[in-house]
Design a protein around this motif. Structure first.
Motif, PDB file in Angstrom:
ATOM      1  N   GLU A 123     -65.756   4.313 -72.105  1.00  0.00           N
ATOM      2  CA  GLU A 123     -64.868   3.370 -72.368  1.00  0.00           C
ATOM      3  C   GLU A 123     -64.975   3.896 -74.004  1.00  0.00           C
ATOM      4  OE1 GLU A 123     -64.940  -0.504 -71.003  1.00  0.00           O
ATOM      5  OE2 GLU A 123     -63.404  -0.014 -69.418  1.00  0.00           O
ATOM      6  N   LEU A 124     -65.584   3.566 -74.677  1.00  0.00           N
ATOM      7  CA  LEU A 124     -65.261   4.111 -76.650  1.00  0.00           C
ATOM      8  C   LEU A 124     -65.554   5.468 -76.319  1.00  0.00           C
ATOM      9  CD1 LEU A 124     -68.742   2.109 -77.403  1.00  0.00           C
ATOM     10  CD2 LEU A 124     -66.345   1.249 -78.052  1.00  0.00           C
ATOM     11  N   ALA A 125     -65.954   6.439 -75.857  1.00  0.00           N
ATOM     12  CA  ALA A 125     -66.230   8.024 -75.500  1.00  0.00           C
ATOM     13  C   ALA A 125     -64.098   8.415 -75.420  1.00  0.00           C
ATOM     14  CB  ALA A 125     -66.738   8.700 -75.099  1.00  0.00           C
ATOM     15  N   ILE A 126     -64.180   7.126 -74.692  1.00  0.00           N
ATOM     16  CA  ILE A 126     -61.995   7.724 -74.029  1.00  0.00           C
ATOM     17  C   ILE A 126     -61.392   7.319 -75.358  1.00  0.00           C
ATOM     18  CG2 ILE A 126     -59.962   7.302 -72.394  1.00  0.00           C
ATOM     19  CD1 ILE A 126     -62.602   9.162 -71.416  1.00  0.00           C
ATOM     20  N   GLU A 127     -61.642   6.132 -75.214  1.00  0.00           N
ATOM     21  CA  GLU A 127     -61.234   5.726 -77.046  1.00  0.00           C
ATOM     22  C   GLU A 127     -61.490   6.730 -78.294  1.00  0.00           C
ATOM     23  OE1 GLU A 127     -62.079   1.284 -77.268  1.00  0.00           O
ATOM     24  OE2 GLU A 127     -61.825   0.979 -75.330  1.00  0.00           O
ATOM     25  N   ASN A 128     -62.010   6.696 -78.311  1.00  0.00           N
ATOM     26  CA  ASN A 128     -62.261   8.336 -79.552  1.00  0.00           C
ATOM     27  C   ASN A 128     -62.199   9.280 -79.355  1.00  0.00           C
ATOM     28  OD1 ASN A 128     -63.299   5.720 -81.608  1.00  0.00           O
ATOM     29  ND2 ASN A 128     -65.514   5.861 -80.259  1.00  0.00           N
ATOM     30  N   ASN A 129     -61.534   9.266 -78.406  1.00  0.00           N
ATOM     31  CA  ASN A 129     -61.857  11.035 -77.751  1.00  0.00           C
ATOM     32  C   ASN A 129     -62.546  11.843 -77.999  1.00  0.00           C
ATOM     33  OD1 ASN A 129     -59.196  12.604 -77.062  1.00  0.00           O
ATOM     34  ND2 ASN A 129     -58.316  13.309 -78.946  1.00  0.00           N
ATOM     35  N   LEU A 131     -64.529  13.606 -75.515  1.00  0.00           N
ATOM     36  CA  LEU A 131     -64.643  14.011 -74.730  1.00  0.00           C
ATOM     37  C   LEU A 131     -65.838  14.598 -74.259  1.00  0.00           C
ATOM     38  CD1 LEU A 131     -60.465  15.431 -74.388  1.00  0.00           C
ATOM     39  CD2 LEU A 131     -61.542  13.144 -73.562  1.00  0.00           C
ATOM     40  N   SER A 132     -66.347  15.688 -75.404  1.00  0.00           N
ATOM     41  CA  SER A 132     -68.041  16.158 -74.162  1.00  0.00           C
ATOM     42  C   SER A 132     -67.941  14.748 -74.521  1.00  0.00           C
ATOM     43  CB  SER A 132     -68.070  17.319 -75.923  1.00  0.00           C
ATOM     44  OG  SER A 132     -67.299  17.850 -75.333  1.00  0.00           O
ATOM     45  N   ASP A 133     -68.918  13.503 -75.293  1.00  0.00           N
ATOM     46  CA  ASP A 133     -69.797  13.011 -75.376  1.00  0.00           C
ATOM     47  C   ASP A 133     -69.451  11.739 -73.435  1.00  0.00           C
ATOM     48  OD1 ASP A 133     -71.219  12.853 -77.818  1.00  0.00           O
ATOM     49  OD2 ASP A 133     -69.179  11.731 -78.888  1.00  0.00           O
ATOM     50  N   PHE A 134     -68.292  11.693 -73.607  1.00  0.00           N
ATOM     51  CA  PHE A 134     -67.775  11.369 -72.151  1.00  0.00           C
ATOM     52  C   PHE A 134     -68.142  11.951 -70.903  1.00  0.00           C
ATOM     53  CE2 PHE A 134     -64.917  10.698 -68.282  1.00  0.00           C
ATOM     54  CZ  PHE A 134     -65.123   9.540 -67.906  1.00  0.00           C
ATOM     55  N   ASN A 135     -68.318  13.816 -71.238  1.00  0.00           N
ATOM     56  CA  ASN A 135     -68.960  14.782 -70.139  1.00  0.00           C
ATOM     57  C   ASN A 135     -70.304  13.756 -69.930  1.00  0.00           C
ATOM     58  OD1 ASN A 135     -69.021  16.912 -68.114  1.00  0.00           O
ATOM     59  ND2 ASN A 135     -69.483  17.785 -69.190  1.00  0.00           N
ATOM     60  N   LYS A 136     -70.755  13.716 -71.038  1.00  0.00           N
ATOM     61  CA  LYS A 136     -72.111  13.536 -71.265  1.00  0.00           C
ATOM     62  C   LYS A 136     -72.385  12.760 -70.407  1.00  0.00           C
ATOM     63  CE  LYS A 136     -76.378  13.560 -73.865  1.00  0.00           C
ATOM     64  NZ  LYS A 136     -76.797  13.608 -76.089  1.00  0.00           N
ATOM     65  N   LEU A 137     -71.720  11.092 -71.038  1.00  0.00           N
ATOM     66  CA  LEU A 137     -72.589  10.196 -70.321  1.00  0.00           C
ATOM     67  C   LEU A 137     -71.699  10.261 -68.224  1.00  0.00           C
ATOM     68  CD1 LEU A 137     -70.671   7.855 -73.145  1.00  0.00           C
ATOM     69  CD2 LEU A 137     -73.232   8.200 -72.302  1.00  0.00           C
TER      70      LEU A 137
END
Length: 228
Positions: A123-129, A131-137
């Motif tokens: 959720e934090l990754a999406i809020e901070n845009n 996206l690479s972090d979100f993909n990894k998570l």
């Protein structure tokens, strides 16, 4: 090659392994777009290694269907093939459902804490845009269904079969398709596991994985040249 990104965290025991990992990562994260030509000389110069390990790495990637080598013509990044996506979906739904069932029986509060922490970071990754972090998570969450059950090598098998699936997911991130929906799907899967509801966990997981077909319909309208 201007688009080549070299991750300082990549670990390799020799030049061939290093070249393989770097090139593969650049294909999966779309720094090397489907259909583009890759020159051995350019890669050799960019990675500061000889052409021999580059050629060896390309041979492995060719076997994995990530590149296509044409004699006297050159090496090209493979386009996305829907048949390979379908096979990845089949493998993922079959094996991840089995892992989710095991998780419903075996996971403890420690495992649930790890999964909840991952969801919070998504959720934090999406809020901070980020996206690479979100993909990894996202990958780490799916991996944990296996890792938490001591089936790490099974996840590696799935990972190796999911290249085209991953590329679609990366395009999805680039277009910011269904980001909030994806997190909500993740939450439903984890909640079902936490309540030991194996039937719901498998249903939610299968639905989540198969949403890739909906994503393809949207992506294909904008990037039809990426597909075979």
């Amino acid at each position: 090659m201007d688009n080549l990104n070299v991750d300082d965290n990549i670990k390799a025991s020799n030049a061939k392994e290093f070249a393989y990992k770097v090139i593969k990562k650049n294909i999966l994260n779309l720094n090397f777009l489907p259909g583009i030509q890759m020159g051995e000389n350019d890669l050799s110069e960019a990675l500061n290694i000889s052409r021999t390990p580059i050629r060896d790495a390309i041979s492995i990637l060719s076997n994995e269907k990530l590149v296509e080598v044409y004699p006297q013509k050159g090496t090209y990044v493979s386009k996305i093939a829907m048949q390979r996506v379908k096979e990845a979906v089949f493998i993922r739904t079959t094996m991840e459902s089995a892992a989710a069932k095991m998780a419903c029986n075996s996971f403890t509060d420690k495992d649930f804490y790890i999964l909840d922490s991952n969801l919070n970071q998504q959720e934090l990754a999406i809020e901070n845009n980020a996206l690479s972090d979100f993909n990894k998570l996202d990958n780490q969450m799916h991996e944990y269904f296996f890792k938490g059950n001591q089936f790490q090598y099974t996840w590696q098998l799935i990972h190796n079969f999911s290249a085209d699936y991953y590329r679609i997911r990366y395009i999805k991130l680039k277009l910011k398709l269904r980001l909030e929906e994806t997190i909500n799907e993740h939450k439903k899967i984890v909640q079902a596991i936490k309540t030991r509801d194996a039937v719901s966990a498998c249903q939610q997981l299968e639905k989540h994985i198969k949403y890739v077909y909906d994503d393809v319909e949207v992506i294909n309208k904008k990037y039809s040249n990426y597909f075979v």
